[in-house]
Write a protein that holds these residues in place. Structure first.
Motif, PDB file in Angstrom:
ATOM      1  N   LEU A  72      27.535  47.630  41.983  1.00 59.89           N
ATOM      2  CA  LEU A  72      27.206  46.268  42.399  1.00 59.89           C
ATOM      3  C   LEU A  72      26.561  45.406  41.444  1.00 59.89           C
ATOM      4  O   LEU A  72      26.841  44.320  41.299  1.00 59.89           O
ATOM      5  N   SER A  73      25.659  46.288  40.605  1.00 60.35           N
ATOM      6  CA  SER A  73      24.707  45.312  39.682  1.00 60.35           C
ATOM      7  C   SER A  73      25.135  45.503  38.199  1.00 60.35           C
ATOM      8  O   SER A  73      25.092  44.455  37.645  1.00 60.35           O
ATOM      9  N   PHE A  74      26.104  46.522  37.777  1.00 62.64           N
ATOM     10  CA  PHE A  74      26.255  46.511  36.437  1.00 62.64           C
ATOM     11  C   PHE A  74      27.755  46.917  36.006  1.00 62.64           C
ATOM     12  O   PHE A  74      28.192  46.553  34.969  1.00 62.64           O
ATOM     13  N   GLY A  75      28.648  46.961  37.237  1.00 57.46           N
ATOM     14  CA  GLY A  75      29.935  46.922  36.950  1.00 57.46           C
ATOM     15  C   GLY A  75      30.592  48.678  36.784  1.00 57.46           C
ATOM     16  O   GLY A  75      29.779  49.281  37.002  1.00 57.46           O
ATOM     17  N   LEU A 117      34.297  62.731  43.525  1.00 53.44           N
ATOM     18  CA  LEU A 117      35.354  62.044  44.294  1.00 53.44           C
ATOM     19  C   LEU A 117      34.833  60.789  45.050  1.00 53.44           C
ATOM     20  O   LEU A 117      35.315  59.491  44.801  1.00 53.44           O
ATOM     21  N   VAL A 118      34.000  61.010  45.810  1.00 55.96           N
ATOM     22  CA  VAL A 118      33.240  60.017  46.671  1.00 55.96           C
ATOM     23  C   VAL A 118      32.407  59.054  45.783  1.00 55.96           C
ATOM     24  O   VAL A 118      32.586  57.846  45.808  1.00 55.96           O
ATOM     25  N   ALA A 119      31.830  59.378  44.807  1.00 61.68           N
ATOM     26  CA  ALA A 119      31.176  58.573  43.673  1.00 61.68           C
ATOM     27  C   ALA A 119      32.393  57.695  42.865  1.00 61.68           C
ATOM     28  O   ALA A 119      31.960  56.455  42.670  1.00 61.68           O
ATOM     29  N   ALA A 120      33.394  58.355  42.475  1.00 63.53           N
ATOM     30  CA  ALA A 120      34.386  57.548  41.833  1.00 63.53           C
ATOM     31  C   ALA A 120      34.964  56.408  42.661  1.00 63.53           C
ATOM     32  O   ALA A 120      35.029  55.385  42.189  1.00 63.53           O
ATOM     33  N   ILE A 121      35.066  56.755  44.014  1.00 69.28           N
ATOM     34  CA  ILE A 121      35.860  55.696  44.711  1.00 69.28           C
ATOM     35  C   ILE A 121      34.569  54.334  45.067  1.00 69.28           C
ATOM     36  O   ILE A 121      34.894  53.512  45.058  1.00 69.28           O
ATOM     37  N   ALA A 122      33.408  54.920  45.406  1.00 71.19           N
ATOM     38  CA  ALA A 122      32.370  54.014  45.485  1.00 71.19           C
ATOM     39  C   ALA A 122      32.240  52.912  44.182  1.00 71.19           C
ATOM     40  O   ALA A 122      31.766  51.822  44.422  1.00 71.19           O
ATOM     41  N   SER A 123      32.213  53.793  43.250  1.00 68.19           N
ATOM     42  CA  SER A 123      32.092  52.816  41.871  1.00 68.19           C
ATOM     43  C   SER A 123      33.287  51.893  41.889  1.00 68.19           C
ATOM     44  O   SER A 123      32.953  50.890  41.205  1.00 68.19           O
ATOM     45  N   VAL A 125      35.251  50.555  44.284  1.00 68.38           N
ATOM     46  CA  VAL A 125      34.955  49.451  45.140  1.00 68.38           C
ATOM     47  C   VAL A 125      33.901  48.484  44.900  1.00 68.38           C
ATOM     48  O   VAL A 125      34.106  47.396  44.826  1.00 68.38           O
ATOM     49  N   GLY A 126      32.774  49.162  44.516  1.00 71.45           N
ATOM     50  CA  GLY A 126      31.799  48.418  44.198  1.00 71.45           C
ATOM     51  C   GLY A 126      31.702  47.322  43.001  1.00 71.45           C
ATOM     52  O   GLY A 126      31.466  46.244  43.030  1.00 71.45           O
ATOM     53  N   ALA A 127      32.388  48.010  41.989  1.00 76.14           N
ATOM     54  CA  ALA A 127      32.799  47.220  40.650  1.00 76.14           C
ATOM     55  C   ALA A 127      33.814  46.178  41.272  1.00 76.14           C
ATOM     56  O   ALA A 127      33.571  44.953  40.663  1.00 76.14           O
ATOM     57  N   GLN A 128      34.782  46.259  41.925  1.00 65.73           N
ATOM     58  CA  GLN A 128      35.616  45.274  42.341  1.00 65.73           C
ATOM     59  C   GLN A 128      35.030  44.196  42.949  1.00 65.73           C
ATOM     60  O   GLN A 128      35.250  43.119  42.821  1.00 65.73           O
ATOM     61  N   SER A 129      34.108  44.621  43.948  1.00 62.04           N
ATOM     62  CA  SER A 129      33.483  43.637  44.968  1.00 62.04           C
ATOM     63  C   SER A 129      32.659  42.809  43.946  1.00 62.04           C
ATOM     64  O   SER A 129      32.437  41.546  43.729  1.00 62.04           O
ATOM     65  N   ARG A 130      31.963  43.467  42.708  1.00 58.45           N
ATOM     66  CA  ARG A 130      30.985  42.665  41.908  1.00 58.45           C
ATOM     67  C   ARG A 130      31.865  41.819  41.015  1.00 58.45           C
ATOM     68  O   ARG A 130      31.471  40.655  40.771  1.00 58.45           O
ATOM     69  N   GLY A 131      33.053  42.443  40.764  1.00 55.15           N
ATOM     70  CA  GLY A 131      34.037  41.352  39.692  1.00 55.15           C
ATOM     71  C   GLY A 131      34.519  40.119  40.524  1.00 55.15           C
ATOM     72  O   GLY A 131      34.621  38.864  40.079  1.00 55.15           O
ATOM     73  N   ARG A 132      34.696  40.244  41.744  1.00 56.68           N
ATOM     74  CA  ARG A 132      35.115  39.190  42.620  1.00 56.68           C
ATOM     75  C   ARG A 132      33.951  37.990  42.848  1.00 56.68           C
ATOM     76  O   ARG A 132      34.198  36.908  42.689  1.00 56.68           O
ATOM     77  N   ALA A 133      32.588  38.762  43.157  1.00 56.66           N
ATOM     78  CA  ALA A 133      31.340  37.966  43.191  1.00 56.66           C
ATOM     79  C   ALA A 133      31.396  36.951  41.882  1.00 56.66           C
ATOM     80  O   ALA A 133      30.949  35.803  41.989  1.00 56.66           O
ATOM     81  N   LEU A 134      31.178  37.560  40.955  1.00 56.09           N
ATOM     82  CA  LEU A 134      31.197  37.093  39.440  1.00 56.09           C
ATOM     83  C   LEU A 134      32.055  36.105  39.258  1.00 56.09           C
ATOM     84  O   LEU A 134      31.882  35.044  38.489  1.00 56.09           O
ATOM     85  N   ALA A 135      33.424  36.557  39.342  1.00 57.65           N
ATOM     86  CA  ALA A 135      34.545  35.261  39.235  1.00 57.65           C
ATOM     87  C   ALA A 135      34.121  33.948  40.283  1.00 57.65           C
ATOM     88  O   ALA A 135      34.330  33.069  39.723  1.00 57.65           O
ATOM     89  N   ALA A 136      33.932  34.090  41.534  1.00 56.26           N
ATOM     90  CA  ALA A 136      33.360  33.142  42.394  1.00 56.26           C
ATOM     91  C   ALA A 136      32.237  32.261  41.787  1.00 56.26           C
ATOM     92  O   ALA A 136      32.227  31.000  41.612  1.00 56.26           O
ATOM     93  N   ARG A 137      31.489  33.102  41.392  1.00 61.72           N
ATOM     94  CA  ARG A 137      29.953  32.605  40.811  1.00 61.72           C
ATOM     95  C   ARG A 137      30.481  31.609  39.335  1.00 61.72           C
ATOM     96  O   ARG A 137      29.969  30.520  39.179  1.00 61.72           O
ATOM     97  N   ARG A 138      31.383  32.343  38.582  1.00 61.90           N
ATOM     98  CA  ARG A 138      31.528  31.621  37.548  1.00 61.90           C
ATOM     99  C   ARG A 138      32.514  30.230  37.660  1.00 61.90           C
ATOM    100  O   ARG A 138      32.326  29.243  37.062  1.00 61.90           O
ATOM    101  N   ALA A 139      33.420  30.393  38.579  1.00 67.30           N
ATOM    102  CA  ALA A 139      34.195  29.242  39.158  1.00 67.30           C
ATOM    103  C   ALA A 139      33.289  28.172  39.779  1.00 67.30           C
ATOM    104  O   ALA A 139      33.491  26.841  39.119  1.00 67.30           O
ATOM    105  N   ALA A 140      32.384  28.550  40.297  1.00 67.39           N
ATOM    106  CA  ALA A 140      31.173  27.382  40.706  1.00 67.39           C
ATOM    107  C   ALA A 140      30.508  26.944  39.856  1.00 67.39           C
ATOM    108  O   ALA A 140      30.135  25.807  39.651  1.00 67.39           O
ATOM    109  N   GLN A 141      30.163  27.674  38.780  1.00 67.41           N
ATOM    110  CA  GLN A 141      29.329  27.257  37.623  1.00 67.41           C
ATOM    111  C   GLN A 141      30.103  26.214  36.714  1.00 67.41           C
ATOM    112  O   GLN A 141      29.809  25.120  36.375  1.00 67.41           O
TER     113      GLN A 141
END
Length: 283
Positions: A72-75, A117-123, A125-141
């Motif tokens: 969530l923090s670094f990708g 396996l759990v760590a890979a799935i979590a990473s 999903v978390g990275a995808q969520s971070r990517g969407r948040a960054l994209a939305a923030r960049r569009a707003a900026q």
């Protein structure tokens, strides 16, 4: 020819204004990986304490937490490193025989596999969520930067202030150093900049070529392979000729797919302002 251009200070009405317009400090990729390893180290301490207080069969889940935080923090990259290192640390410190990477029990092998396996799935999903948040923030900026430039035109800002607003807008849109060059006596001279926009001799030549040929140039491509900035000429009256430059090389997130679209919007705003009856008041 000088090796680089020194940019003038901001106009009086913009003195003290941060060129990055309040953007948070950008993390380097190496810092993200380093912090991810620190998260794994913290999880190891927690697991060590828990292991000596209570017997728990789910101790491996402690090492999933740094993976989620890193994702969530670094990708995805730092999260994957956190997952692999977490599995290795758990195997070395908490799986019998301890202090070795050997695994004696088939049950422990299965536990290590599930942890990975759990760590890979979590990473993921978390990275995808971070990517969407960054994209939305960049569009707003980007929208906010263009909105500020449009208001500068509506408010009839002086020429120098509007040029500075355009440079700041480019810097915010691309989160990169940006510059606006103005033609003076047949040559380009710095008018405003955002961020650490120092032009080399190769950048100066590329900008001059863009102005002379009325075509954009791209850095690190022939014949401008030594340039760091991309340049775009602005279609304005002859006495207001401008060139916009953005340093798209060396960005942590890589080069934008279609940078021209946003640059052309900024150029269109400047062209519209320069085409107003009477033009803009120069300092």
């Amino acid at each position: 020819m000088a090796s680089d251009i020194a940019f003038p200070s901001s106009p009086p009405e913009l003195e003290g204004r941060d060129a990055t317009l309040g953007r948070p400090a950008r993390r380097t990729p190496a810092l993200g990986y380093a912090l991810s390893l620190l998260l794994v180290a913290a999880a190891s301490v927690v697991a060590f304490v828990v292991d000596h207080i209570v017997a728990t069969p789910n101790l491996s889940l402690v090492f999933v937490l740094p993976v989620i935080v890193a994702a969530l923090s670094f990708g995805w990259g730092p999260a994957l490193v956190a997952a692999l290192v977490g599995v290795a640390v758990f195997d070395f410190l908490f799986v019998e025989p301890r202090m070795t990477f050997a695994v004696a029990s088939p049950t422990d092998i299965w536990a290590l596999f599930l942890l990975l396996l759990v760590a890979a799935i979590a990473s993921t999903v978390g990275a995808q969520s971070r990517g969407r948040a960054l994209a939305a923030r960049r569009a707003a900026q980007q929208a906010e930067a263009l909105h500020a430039l449009a208001h500068g035109i509506i408010d009839s800002q002086p020429h120098a202030a509007l040029i500075k607003t355009a440079a700041d807008a480019l810097g915010r849109i691309f989160d990169a150093p940006a510059v606006v060059l103005a033609e003076r006596d047949g040559k380009l001279a710095p008018a405003a900049a955002s961020g650490d926009a120092n032009l080399s001799a190769a950048d100066q030549e590329a900008a001059q070529w863009a102005l002379a040929n009325d075509k954009p140039t791209r850095a690190e491509t022939y014949p401008f392979d030594q340039a760091d900035f991309d340049f775009w000429p602005v279609q304005v009256p002859a006495n207001h000729r401008l060139v916009l430059g953005v340093k798209l090389t060396g960005r942590a997130e890589g080069r934008p797919d279609v940078p021209d679209r946003h640059v052309e919007l900024v150029a269109a705003y400047l062209a519209a302002a320069a085409s107003e009856p009477g033009g803009r008041k120069r300092p």
